[in-house]
Design an enzyme around this catalytic site. Sequence first.
Site, PDB file in Angstrom:
ATOM      1  N   ALA A 119     -60.845  21.230 -19.080  1.00 22.93           N
ATOM      2  CA  ALA A 119     -62.191  22.674 -19.312  1.00 22.93           C
ATOM      3  C   ALA A 119     -62.794  22.701 -17.633  1.00 22.93           C
ATOM      4  O   ALA A 119     -62.796  21.411 -16.623  1.00 22.93           O
ATOM      5  CB  ALA A 119     -63.355  22.486 -19.402  1.00 22.93           C
ATOM      6  N   GLY A 185     -61.485  -9.078 -10.672  1.00 21.51           N
ATOM      7  CA  GLY A 185     -62.660  -8.729 -11.147  1.00 21.51           C
ATOM      8  C   GLY A 185     -63.107  -9.179 -12.327  1.00 21.51           C
ATOM      9  O   GLY A 185     -63.244  -9.834 -13.239  1.00 21.51           O
ATOM     10  N   GLU A 208     -62.866 -13.055  -7.992  1.00 24.62           N
ATOM     11  CA  GLU A 208     -63.681 -12.647  -7.823  1.00 24.62           C
ATOM     12  C   GLU A 208     -64.933 -12.701  -6.762  1.00 24.62           C
ATOM     13  O   GLU A 208     -64.595 -13.324  -5.797  1.00 24.62           O
ATOM     14  CB  GLU A 208     -65.493 -12.413  -9.563  1.00 24.62           C
ATOM     15  CG  GLU A 208     -66.961 -12.593  -8.773  1.00 24.62           C
ATOM     16  CD  GLU A 208     -66.130 -10.686  -8.842  1.00 24.62           C
ATOM     17  OE1 GLU A 208     -66.211 -10.191  -9.919  1.00 24.62           O
ATOM     18  OE2 GLU A 208     -67.415 -10.506  -8.597  1.00 24.62           O
ATOM     19  N   GLY A 276     -64.187  -2.627 -11.756  1.00 23.53           N
ATOM     20  CA  GLY A 276     -65.220  -1.277 -11.674  1.00 23.53           C
ATOM     21  C   GLY A 276     -64.221   0.114 -11.922  1.00 23.53           C
ATOM     22  O   GLY A 276     -63.470   0.558 -12.189  1.00 23.53           O
ATOM     23  N   ARG A 277     -65.650   1.162 -12.560  1.00 24.21           N
ATOM     24  CA  ARG A 277     -64.637   2.208 -12.966  1.00 24.21           C
ATOM     25  C   ARG A 277     -65.732   3.411 -12.337  1.00 24.21           C
ATOM     26  O   ARG A 277     -66.802   3.244 -11.545  1.00 24.21           O
ATOM     27  CB  ARG A 277     -64.651   2.980 -14.174  1.00 24.21           C
ATOM     28  CG  ARG A 277     -63.814   1.899 -15.339  1.00 24.21           C
ATOM     29  CD  ARG A 277     -64.722   2.245 -17.027  1.00 24.21           C
ATOM     30  NE  ARG A 277     -64.249   3.227 -17.571  1.00 24.21           N
ATOM     31  CZ  ARG A 277     -62.682   3.746 -17.545  1.00 24.21           C
ATOM     32  NH1 ARG A 277     -62.143   3.779 -17.595  1.00 24.21           N
ATOM     33  NH2 ARG A 277     -62.733   5.458 -17.919  1.00 24.21           N
ATOM     34  N   HIS A 448     -84.219 -18.385 -42.025  1.00 29.05           N
ATOM     35  CA  HIS A 448     -83.755 -19.939 -41.888  1.00 29.05           C
ATOM     36  C   HIS A 448     -82.563 -20.479 -43.215  1.00 29.05           C
ATOM     37  O   HIS A 448     -82.842 -19.672 -43.809  1.00 29.05           O
ATOM     38  CB  HIS A 448     -85.293 -21.195 -41.757  1.00 29.05           C
ATOM     39  CG  HIS A 448     -84.042 -22.236 -41.846  1.00 29.05           C
ATOM     40  ND1 HIS A 448     -83.330 -23.026 -40.519  1.00 29.05           N
ATOM     41  CD2 HIS A 448     -83.670 -23.379 -42.382  1.00 29.05           C
ATOM     42  CE1 HIS A 448     -83.433 -23.717 -40.346  1.00 29.05           C
ATOM     43  NE2 HIS A 448     -83.305 -24.121 -41.920  1.00 29.05           N
TER      44      HIS A 448
HETATM   45  P1  NAD Z   1     -67.557  -3.851 -13.075  1.00 23.64           P
HETATM   46  O1  NAD Z   1     -68.479  -3.228 -12.245  1.00 23.64           O
HETATM   47  O2  NAD Z   1     -69.172  -4.089 -14.269  1.00 23.64           O
HETATM   48  O3  NAD Z   1     -66.623  -5.343 -12.009  1.00 23.64           O
HETATM   49  C1  NAD Z   1     -66.372  -5.687 -11.354  1.00 23.64           C
HETATM   50  C2  NAD Z   1     -65.641  -6.577 -10.618  1.00 23.64           C
HETATM   51  O4  NAD Z   1     -64.794  -6.577 -10.005  1.00 23.64           O
HETATM   52  C3  NAD Z   1     -67.661  -6.997  -9.796  1.00 23.64           C
HETATM   53  O5  NAD Z   1     -67.955  -8.429 -10.875  1.00 23.64           O
HETATM   54  C4  NAD Z   1     -66.871  -6.897  -8.849  1.00 23.64           C
HETATM   55  O6  NAD Z   1     -67.909  -7.162  -7.755  1.00 23.64           O
HETATM   56  C5  NAD Z   1     -65.268  -7.020  -8.586  1.00 23.64           C
HETATM   57  N1  NAD Z   1     -64.668  -6.767  -7.711  1.00 23.64           N
HETATM   58  C6  NAD Z   1     -64.666  -5.368  -6.705  1.00 23.64           C
HETATM   59  N2  NAD Z   1     -63.545  -5.820  -5.775  1.00 23.64           N
HETATM   60  C7  NAD Z   1     -63.469  -6.855  -6.068  1.00 23.64           C
HETATM   61  C8  NAD Z   1     -62.205  -7.301  -4.924  1.00 23.64           C
HETATM   62  N3  NAD Z   1     -61.698  -6.969  -3.719  1.00 23.64           N
HETATM   63  N4  NAD Z   1     -61.977  -8.853  -4.921  1.00 23.64           N
HETATM   64  C9  NAD Z   1     -62.738  -9.518  -6.469  1.00 23.64           C
HETATM   65  N5  NAD Z   1     -63.193  -9.447  -6.699  1.00 23.64           N
HETATM   66  C10 NAD Z   1     -63.811  -7.384  -6.801  1.00 23.64           C
HETATM   67  O7  NAD Z   1     -66.477  -3.194 -13.353  1.00 23.64           O
HETATM   68  P2  NAD Z   1     -65.154  -3.248 -15.017  1.00 23.64           P
HETATM   69  O8  NAD Z   1     -65.048  -4.852 -15.242  1.00 23.64           O
HETATM   70  O9  NAD Z   1     -64.081  -2.642 -14.318  1.00 23.64           O
HETATM   71  O10 NAD Z   1     -66.363  -2.776 -15.830  1.00 23.64           O
HETATM   72  C11 NAD Z   1     -66.366  -1.281 -15.385  1.00 23.64           C
HETATM   73  C12 NAD Z   1     -67.749   0.119 -16.519  1.00 23.64           C
HETATM   74  O11 NAD Z   1     -67.250  -0.065 -17.571  1.00 23.64           O
HETATM   75  C13 NAD Z   1     -68.604  -0.602 -16.281  1.00 23.64           C
HETATM   76  O12 NAD Z   1     -69.729  -0.549 -15.653  1.00 23.64           O
HETATM   77  C14 NAD Z   1     -69.446  -1.458 -17.308  1.00 23.64           C
HETATM   78  O13 NAD Z   1     -70.411  -2.605 -17.214  1.00 23.64           O
HETATM   79  C15 NAD Z   1     -68.353  -1.347 -18.124  1.00 23.64           C
HETATM   80  N6  NAD Z   1     -67.622  -1.394 -19.226  1.00 23.64           N
HETATM   81  C16 NAD Z   1     -69.233  -2.300 -20.084  1.00 23.64           C
HETATM   82  C17 NAD Z   1     -68.269  -3.726 -21.038  1.00 23.64           C
HETATM   83  C18 NAD Z   1     -69.004  -3.996 -22.274  1.00 23.64           C
HETATM   84  O14 NAD Z   1     -70.322  -3.094 -22.438  1.00 23.64           O
HETATM   85  N7  NAD Z   1     -68.709  -4.341 -22.985  1.00 23.64           N
HETATM   86  C19 NAD Z   1     -66.553  -3.679 -21.459  1.00 23.64           C
HETATM   87  C20 NAD Z   1     -65.707  -2.414 -20.475  1.00 23.64           C
HETATM   88  C21 NAD Z   1     -66.563  -1.980 -18.885  1.00 23.64           C
END
Ligand code: NAD
Length: 479
Positions: A119, A185, A208, A276-277, A448
């Site tokens: 869409a 990450g 990280e 990240g996303r 408990h």
């Molecule tokens: P995130 O943003 O939570 O973590 C990404 C990590 O990568 C961060 O800690 C960041 O500091 C690190 N990073 C970034 N660039 C880097 C680099 N060049 N070298 C080393 N580290 C680096 O993202 P995610 O884990 O990819 O998840 C994406 C999104 O999806 C988040 O918002 C997350 O909350 C969500 N998600 C949630 C769940 C859950 O609730 N269980 C599971 C998967 C994803």
Amino acid sequence: MEVEESMLERDIMVIGGGPGGYVAAIRVAQLDGKVALIEKEELGGTCLNWGCIPTKALLRGVEILDLIEGGKDYGVLAGPVTVDFAKLLARKDRAVKTLVGGVSGLMKSNGIEVIKGAARLVSPQKIEVVNAKGEKEIYQARKVILASGSVSAEIPIPGAKLPGVIDSYGALALQQIPQSMVIVGAGPIGLEFGTVYAALGAKVTVLEMLPQVLPTEDPEIAAALEKTLRRFKIQTFTGARVQNITEGTEGKLEVTAAVGGEEKVFPTQYVLMAVGRKPNVEGLGLKEAGIEFSEKGIEVNDRMETNVPGVYAIGDVTGKWLLAHYASAQGEVAAKNSLGHEMQMDERVVPRCVYTLPEVASVGLTEERAKDEGYGVKVGRFPFAANGKATILGERNGMVKIVADAKYGEILGVHILGPHATDLIGEAVVGMRLEGTTSDIGHAIHPHPTLTEAMMEAAFDVEGTAVHIPPRLSSVRRP
Ligand code: NAD
């Protein structure tokens, strides 16, 4: 173009069928709105197809493996345990299929029209949909709810496009257990996949950039988690900035990172980018429709309204919490407001869950954040090592930590590392939503033996009155 009343077939059209969009559509239908949902792939979005559900299905597999291996402590002796990875993948696919089928059934039973295709807004009330055959159709609606989700973020380092460098989609598509994986990450994606593949036998290294794993979580919890990850031989390096990826020898990749000022090279079969996303704002026609957005997402107020009247946005595309349950909550707000009801998003109580073994879950403020926000803060802790049920389960790692307002005892945040943390956090969510105090949680009689007693005891510990820890281990020093 002004849309003629008679041309309007539907009250609401929702773009995107993830937990934001499909929940919004059901909410509209429950309020007797005529609603259609447009989805270009499978219903259920990232959560059901490529995120929460398939990863948790894999994690259940490794949890079972862990349980079988731990059986010998209970006198339950199994022969050599092997993993049939193809069967584990098939089980994951069945779970996904069942749940996607469930959403499809809910669409039908709620009378929601599902339109297959991509869409794009032509104007705030006109939507062009291109189906898989490339055919175009124009639809019109009084109001539109945008729920297009998010896509994997990338980092612009040399070698990021080499074969073997994968994102979370690639990590779910592996047909064989990898020998080794460097994960860039230490957010939820990195640590959940790290747990899966390390428990299945891969050599996993997590790099990280920031000073702790799960950088947005409570530092005590994150430090305790980092230790427990070693159980699966996961090596973590914090303060590690990845510089480049190159082709190494024997078909391996080499990841070069600056770790504490020193350059280190990590040879590996796969590199999982879990950095990240980002909101999926591409190709939606946002500019054409005059909707304000940036790379951080579509801007919305607490009624989920964009700057354009009649256009709402929810879920990951709004770039706030990228969490399925948050998207669903936003979906309800958008649905109600779009039909003339009044509802605002409650941002105060948003739980976060990470499905490592053991799990991490939290809600509300960390201790530091509460202090930064000017609260007088009291803290209570209770280790699972002192909880009867955790001892029975053989899951004594971790703790419950409660952050409370010193004046009235209102609960400001709860942070858990431990068995079933993601289920336990529900009590804290309800408690905080009701503006409950540590006295409310502590004096509620908890059954408990259960893990929930750890929550009760942590609440008591805020005043130094937990029963099952010696005074010297209490968070409060009593005279
Ligand atoms: P995130 O943003 O939570 O973590 C990404 C990590 O990568 C961060 O800690 C960041 O500091 C690190 N990073 C970034 N660039 C880097 C680099 N060049 N070298 C080393 N580290 C680096 O993202 P995610 O884990 O990819 O998840 C994406 C999104 O999806 C988040 O918002 C997350 O909350 C969500 N998600 C949630 C769940 C859950 O609730 N269980 C599971 C998967 C994803």
